[in-house]
Design an enzyme around this catalytic site. Structure first.
Site, PDB file in Angstrom:
ATOM      1  N   TYR A   1       0.869  -1.188   0.000  1.00  0.00           N
ATOM      2  CA  TYR A   1       0.000   0.000   0.000  1.00  0.00           C
ATOM      3  C   TYR A   1       0.898   1.228   0.000  1.00  0.00           C
ATOM      4  O   TYR A   1       1.894   1.268   0.720  1.00  0.00           O
ATOM      5  CB  TYR A   1      -0.874   0.007   1.258  1.00  0.00           C
ATOM      6  CG  TYR A   1      -1.655   1.302   1.413  1.00  0.00           C
ATOM      7  CD1 TYR A   1      -2.918   1.434   0.850  1.00  0.00           C
ATOM      8  CD2 TYR A   1      -1.093   2.398   2.078  1.00  0.00           C
ATOM      9  CE1 TYR A   1      -3.615   2.629   0.962  1.00  0.00           C
ATOM     10  CE2 TYR A   1      -1.793   3.591   2.189  1.00  0.00           C
ATOM     11  CZ  TYR A   1      -3.052   3.691   1.631  1.00  0.00           C
ATOM     12  OH  TYR A   1      -3.733   4.869   1.733  1.00  0.00           O
TER      13      TYR A   1
ATOM     14  N   GLU B   1      -3.252   7.549  -4.093  1.00  0.00           N
ATOM     15  CA  GLU B   1      -3.335   6.320  -3.312  1.00  0.00           C
ATOM     16  C   GLU B   1      -3.181   5.143  -4.253  1.00  0.00           C
ATOM     17  O   GLU B   1      -4.010   4.947  -5.151  1.00  0.00           O
ATOM     18  CB  GLU B   1      -4.673   6.247  -2.564  1.00  0.00           C
ATOM     19  CG  GLU B   1      -4.738   5.077  -1.602  1.00  0.00           C
ATOM     20  CD  GLU B   1      -6.029   5.056  -0.791  1.00  0.00           C
ATOM     21  OE1 GLU B   1      -7.100   5.359  -1.355  1.00  0.00           O
ATOM     22  OE2 GLU B   1      -5.962   4.749   0.408  1.00  0.00           O
TER      23      GLU B   1
END
Ligand code: GDP
Ligand code: MN
Length: 421
Positions: free
Chosen positions: A143, A231
């Site tokens: 992530y 993101e």
């Protein structure tokens, strides 16, 4: 991602935060975000966007020629995350499957944990090369996001070994697996910081080097496109040690779009709330919210204070609406019309400070608009304060309409409470 953005000075003012988060941003589709990343040298899972099943098949053929891939992932392009969980991301192992899957995804109303129960209509899909190589049983997914930390005034890169899953869950259950690298905007991302990130992700050798390049390019893309959030979830390490972006959520700072005409052109208003789009065309700042009390206010600060006041009075704001400096009858009428399109609205609170604009003119505007519309059935509370407030109050009180006047903030709140009871 909201959990991180929340840790700033707006935390105590939920309305303020929600509104600011909604007004000043522009979201990109995954395919647009990936093209942006790629132009800065960030390695991406390659793909081609398609509007129909036939276009999807043509795209798949082209990808096979370019990349040698036999399998493709078909990904719904909507402004919402969690598409995988909602059935908006599917693997196709043949051209027939590409056609079937694309055909079923395009036109569907995709429901994900991040959409409403009605879902979002899918107008297009991204046909992408399958980068999860067969035999690679445990692909390494990470992530990574880049955003501004308002509390420290620095950019930060938030990253984790726990990619591919909901980062809010990771933050709740295993917060120690989330790392944070703060970057000074004037210095930029320094070499040792990029290496620390690669190290903390447990990488070595070629993958380590790839990751330092990846994160450096990602950070540069974030800064140079005036983004407010990148993101990437997941970032993938392939079995041959390449690091690439498999997903891309890009949010741009709308206030900076004047210097990015190319990015501004990527706006897709089909993804936005239609009342908000219309309000924007009238030069009104309107944000649709879930509550039952419509608000009409001049000035963003007063608008947000008013929303908090409504909450204190036991109501929930149905919208944020800044009518701006000229609250004349025409503008008030447009505002009424937009607010009343929301069937949840049970009352409207008008809170105007007459500094430059005189209160009596606003009051007259409200009365004229009310009469013109002729179909307003919800109670209206008007608080006018400032120049000629007393004349304004008299105009409202003498109008004979179902409009209540108030002078003080608290008095307005009490009247809202009363009509909701
Ligand atoms: P999101 O669900 O909206 O976040 O969409 P993502 O782009 O993150 O895709 C969801 C999931 O699909 C990812 O977490 C991957 O596990 C999977 N996925 C994405 N690309 C591929 C691919 O090329 N091959 C395979 N087998 N799975 C993929
Ligand atoms: Mn994702």
């Amino acid at each position: 991602m909201r959990i991180f953005a929340q840790r700033n000075k707006f935390e105590r003012f939920p309305c303020l935060k929600e509104t600011i988060n909604r007004i000043f941003i522009m979201n990109l589709h995954e395919y647009q975000g990936k093209e942006l990343l790629s132009s800065f040298g960030v390695r991406i899972q390659r793909g081609i966007v398609a509007q129909t099943a036939d276009e999807a098949v043509a795209a798949a053929k082209k990808l096979t020629e370019d990349t040698g891939t036999g399998w493709h992932v078909i990904k719904a392009q909507v402004h919402a995350g969690g598409r995988g969980k909602g059935g908006g991301v599917k693997l196709a192992k043949s051209l027939d499957e590409v056609k079937d899957i694309a055909g079923s995804i395009i036109g569907m109303d995709l429901v994900t944990p991040q959409t409403s129960a009605e879902g979002k209509r899918v107008h297009q899909v991204l046909v992408a090369e399958d980068v999860y190589y067969p035999g690679d049983n445990e692909p390494n997914e990470y992530y990574m996001s880049v955003l501004l930390n308002r509390a420290t005034g620095k950019n930060m890169i938030v990253y984790s070994t726990e990619g591919g899953m909901d980062i809010e869950t990771v933050a709740e259950e295993t917060p120690h697996l989330i790392h944070n690298e703060e970057v000074d905007a004037t210095l930029g991302l320094l070499g040792f910081q990029a290496r620390r990130i690669a190290f903390n992700l447990g990488l070595s050798g070629a993958a380590f080097k790839e990751m330092t390049k990846f994160v450096s390019a990602l950070y540069r893309a974030y800064v140079e496109s005036d983004a407010s959030l990148f993101e990437i979830n997941p970032v993938l390490k392939t079995s041959d040690d390449k690091i690439m972006a498999v997903d891309a959520k890009v949010t741009l700072d709308a206030n900076a779009l004047y210097r990015h005409k190319d990015l501004a052109a990527l706006r897709d208003i089909r993804e936005e709330n239609q009342i908000e789009v219309e309000a924007g065309e009238h030069g009104l700042n309107y944000v649709d919210l879930d509550g039952n009390v419509g608000c009409m206010v001049n000035g963003a600060g007063l608008a947000m204070a008013t929303m908090d006041l409504i909450k204190q009075a036991g109501g929930e704001p149905a919208n944020f609406l800044d009518v701006g400096g000229t609250a004349d009858a025409a503008r008030v009428e447009i505002a009424f019309e937009l607010i009343l399109r929301d069937p949840a609205v049970k009352a409207i609170l008008i809170n105007i400070f007459g500094g430059i604009v005189r209160c009596d003119r606003v009051a007259q505007g409200v009365i004229d608009a009310y009469k013109n519309m002729g179909n307003i059935t919800v109670p209206i509370i008007v608080r006018l304060q400032g120049t000629n407030a007393d004349i304004a109050k008299k105009l409202i009180d003498d109008s004979g309409l179902d409009v209540m006047s108030a002078t003080e903030f608290q008095e307005a709140a009490d009247k809202v409470q009363m009509v909701l009871a």
